[in-house]
Scaffold this active site. Sequence first.
Site, PDB file in Angstrom:
ATOM      1  N   HIS A  15      45.709 -46.500   9.634  1.00  0.00           N
ATOM      2  CA  HIS A  15      46.389 -46.304   8.350  1.00  0.00           C
ATOM      3  C   HIS A  15      46.085 -47.420   7.365  1.00  0.00           C
ATOM      4  CE1 HIS A  15      48.961 -49.090  10.588  1.00  0.00           C
ATOM      5  NE2 HIS A  15      49.320 -49.567   9.403  1.00  0.00           N
ATOM      6  N   THR A  25      48.242 -49.392   4.640  1.00  0.00           N
ATOM      7  CA  THR A  25      49.620 -49.573   4.195  1.00  0.00           C
ATOM      8  C   THR A  25      49.680 -49.416   2.682  1.00  0.00           C
ATOM      9  OG1 THR A  25      50.076 -51.052   6.043  1.00  0.00           O
ATOM     10  CG2 THR A  25      51.589 -51.155   4.169  1.00  0.00           C
ATOM     11  N   MET A  64      46.594 -55.561  -1.374  1.00  0.00           N
ATOM     12  CA  MET A  64      45.284 -55.663  -0.746  1.00  0.00           C
ATOM     13  C   MET A  64      45.129 -54.446   0.171  1.00  0.00           C
ATOM     14  SD  MET A  64      43.764 -58.580   1.815  1.00  0.00           S
ATOM     15  CE  MET A  64      44.819 -58.082   3.167  1.00  0.00           C
ATOM     16  N   HIS A  97      44.035 -52.274   2.901  1.00  0.00           N
ATOM     17  CA  HIS A  97      43.269 -52.569   4.108  1.00  0.00           C
ATOM     18  C   HIS A  97      43.726 -51.672   5.252  1.00  0.00           C
ATOM     19  CE1 HIS A  97      46.928 -54.855   4.854  1.00  0.00           C
ATOM     20  NE2 HIS A  97      46.610 -54.830   6.140  1.00  0.00           N
ATOM     21  N   SER A 123      43.934 -52.094   9.325  1.00  0.00           N
ATOM     22  CA  SER A 123      43.779 -53.015  10.450  1.00  0.00           C
ATOM     23  C   SER A 123      43.073 -52.322  11.610  1.00  0.00           C
ATOM     24  CB  SER A 123      45.141 -53.537  10.908  1.00  0.00           C
ATOM     25  OG  SER A 123      45.690 -54.370   9.913  1.00  0.00           O
ATOM     26  N   TYR A 135      44.985 -55.940  16.055  1.00  0.00           N
ATOM     27  CA  TYR A 135      46.107 -56.872  15.919  1.00  0.00           C
ATOM     28  C   TYR A 135      45.964 -57.922  17.018  1.00  0.00           C
ATOM     29  CZ  TYR A 135      48.986 -53.865  12.820  1.00  0.00           C
ATOM     30  OH  TYR A 135      49.483 -53.142  11.781  1.00  0.00           O
TER      31      TYR A 135
END
Length: 191
Positions: free
Chosen positions: A50, A52, A125, A127, A129, A132
């Site tokens: 995803h 955000t 921003m 992005h 991920s 993690y």
Amino acid sequence: MEMTGGAGAPAQENDYSVWAIPPEDVRERLKKLMGGLRSEFGGPEILQPHITVVGAISLTEQDALEKFRSACEGLKAYQAKTDRTVTGAFPSQCLYLLFQSTPEVMDASAHCCRHFGYKRSNQYMPHLSLLYGTLTNEEKKKAKEKTHVLDESIDGLDFQISRLALWITDRKDNGTLETWKLISECSLSPS
């Protein structure tokens, strides 16, 4: 005050986030890449690739759902294009795809943030991920290199965002992602 549950109990608040969901073919490609990275470098499984759109904000479920539906009603599908693979300083941004900050991408986030009353502490921003974790700088460099071994054209992704999702994303989860839960999804109107 909104009430729910037992006599006089206040409605429970959780941390909610809004995510832009890539199309299924892109999701499958990303899941394969993320799994390959996680098998070598560890870290929790990111349940849904995803971008955000609205960061974690504390709300009741009813309030979050109302704001989510309202935000989705006024938003059209939009294009998202990767810029490059980047390593970051936070566990949730250990390794990520940075997206181009086009007017469409920035406006979609600003639109949703307005509906949620969400105030950013930094500039948005966009992005996605990929990994993690808390890796050393050397490990991050290796993970970034591995990204391009596993998927050499990942930096050229270009796709339409036509779905948003509302998730519970508990900030006190300590990076396990075990408490994260899908609450609702919406399809955006064609652009």
